[in-house]
Design an enzyme around this catalytic site. Structure first.
Site, mmCIF file in Angstrom:
data_model
loop_
_atom_site.group_PDB
_atom_site.id
_atom_site.type_symbol
_atom_site.label_atom_id
_atom_site.label_comp_id
_atom_site.label_asym_id
_atom_site.label_seq_id
_atom_site.Cartn_x
_atom_site.Cartn_y
_atom_site.Cartn_z
ATOM 1 N N SER A 169 50.457 32.395 45.251
ATOM 2 C CA SER A 169 51.260 33.403 45.958
ATOM 3 C C SER A 169 52.482 32.753 46.595
ATOM 4 C CB SER A 169 50.446 34.052 47.077
ATOM 5 O OG SER A 169 49.234 34.540 46.592
HETATM 6 N N1 SAH Z 1 44.841 31.260 46.696
HETATM 7 C C1 SAH Z 1 45.296 30.849 45.400
HETATM 8 C C2 SAH Z 1 45.854 32.010 44.608
HETATM 9 C C3 SAH Z 1 45.203 32.098 43.269
HETATM 10 S S1 SAH Z 1 45.511 33.561 42.359
HETATM 11 C C4 SAH Z 1 46.257 29.682 45.479
HETATM 12 O O1 SAH Z 1 46.638 29.285 46.596
HETATM 13 O O2 SAH Z 1 46.596 29.135 44.441
HETATM 14 C C5 SAH Z 1 43.984 34.419 42.534
HETATM 15 C C6 SAH Z 1 42.770 33.764 41.965
HETATM 16 O O3 SAH Z 1 41.676 34.672 42.128
HETATM 17 C C7 SAH Z 1 42.812 33.437 40.480
HETATM 18 O O4 SAH Z 1 42.624 32.061 40.311
HETATM 19 C C8 SAH Z 1 41.647 34.227 39.893
HETATM 20 O O5 SAH Z 1 40.960 33.554 38.856
HETATM 21 C C9 SAH Z 1 40.756 34.392 41.103
HETATM 22 N N2 SAH Z 1 39.769 35.464 41.042
HETATM 23 C C10 SAH Z 1 39.893 36.731 40.539
HETATM 24 N N3 SAH Z 1 38.741 37.392 40.676
HETATM 25 C C11 SAH Z 1 37.858 36.542 41.264
HETATM 26 C C12 SAH Z 1 36.483 36.629 41.654
HETATM 27 N N4 SAH Z 1 35.758 37.737 41.451
HETATM 28 N N5 SAH Z 1 35.913 35.548 42.245
HETATM 29 C C13 SAH Z 1 36.613 34.416 42.448
HETATM 30 N N6 SAH Z 1 37.897 34.257 42.094
HETATM 31 C C14 SAH Z 1 38.510 35.310 41.502
#
Ligand code: SAH
Length: 260
Positions: free
Chosen positions: A107
């Site tokens: 993000s």
């Molecule tokens: N906080 C992260 C943002 C990652 S984007 C950062 O700082 O990089 C959001 C992430 O949520 C993705 O990697 C995706 O695979 C994950 N995601 C989506 N659904 C999920 C679930 N049910 N459990 C765990 N992770 C999930």
């Protein structure tokens, strides 16, 4: 847009921690002019540059209205460039989301800071245990580690879970616990949580999150609203029940069930 990019060198290496013993105030020029054009010298100076660029990012966040000193301090501390691919390092401190592999994104700094500020609203000092759904590259977990006593971060994609582990190794954050699993189920072992934050947007807020939130705790999650658009949902668990607020529109990757 290019002209506004931070001016620190493109060659900023992800895997070159500045050796502590080499910390001096020697100006960049003299280091480069010296006979020793070694990697340690370079990384030392680049390290200083990245700190300046981060402070500029923090100033922009403050100008955008972010106020929580603990959050701004954390944003100024965590080296975001260590979480992105080397080709994207020059954009690491721009207010933009960036690809982190497997179709997912980190993000933009403003959104990370905004969500954590919302989590901390009204809190005295550090938050207690925090659950993050969607570790991704691990950046937000690192920021959270500075504002919470314990961070449990869960990721459903093995490849990203491992990437986050590798990215975070350098920082040695003893209070960050990386978990591989389906975050829609939360992580009952760490419950109850003072705060829950999701980095992926669902159709609704899973019951498990509401159950695992402490009374007095707050949940911040992008969620599809009645209009069909994603918006930030803030839910407080009070002694008298849940209080829900829908805030600004956002664009997060989808929350998915199961692991892969
Ligand atoms: N906080 C992260 C943002 C990652 S984007 C950062 O700082 O990089 C959001 C992430 O949520 C993705 O990697 C995706 O695979 C994950 N995601 C989506 N659904 C999920 C679930 N049910 N459990 C765990 N992770 C999930």
């Amino acid at each position: 847009m290019m002209a506004q990019r931070p001016g620190f060198p493109l060659k900023l290496e992800k895997a070159s921690p500045a050796p502590r013993s080499l910390k001096t105030n020697a100006p960049v020029k003299s280091a480069l002019q010296s006979d020793v054009k070694s990697a340690p010298m370079l990384s030392q100076n680049l390290g200083m540059d990245s700190s300046a660029v981060r402070q500029r990012m923090v100033q922009k966040l403050a100008a955008q209205g972010l106020q929580d000193p603990m959050v701004l301090q954390a944003m100024g501390t965590v080296e975001r460039h260590r979480f992105v691919e080397s080709a994207l390092v020059a954009q690491a401190y721009e207010d933009t989301s960036l690809p982190i592999g497997l179709g997912q994104t980190i993000s933009k700094p403003n959104v990370v800071a905004r969500m954590i500020e919302l989590l901390r609203e009204g809190a005295d000092g550090k938050l207690g245990r925090v659950l993050e759904i969607g570790t991704g590259c691990g950046y937000q977990a690192a920021v959270l580690s500075h504002v919470a006593t314990e961070v449990y971060s869960i990721e459903r994609l093995k490849g990203l879970h491992e990437k986050a582990r590798a990215n975070l190794r350098h920082f040695r954050l003893a209070n960050v616990h990386l978990l591989f699993g389906d975050g829609m189920l939360g992580y009952p072992k760490g419950a109850p949580y003072a705060a829950i934050i999701s980095a992926a947007g669902g159709e609704s807020v899973p019951q498990a999150w509401l159950d695992q939130l402490a009374v007095g705790g707050r949940l911040v999650a992008p969620t599809v609203t009645a209009s069909g658009q994603q918006a930030l949902m803030v839910i407080d668990k009070t002694p008298h029940g849940f209080k829900q607020n829908v805030l600004e529109a956002v664009h997060f990757v989808p929350l998915k069930s199961g692991v892969s």
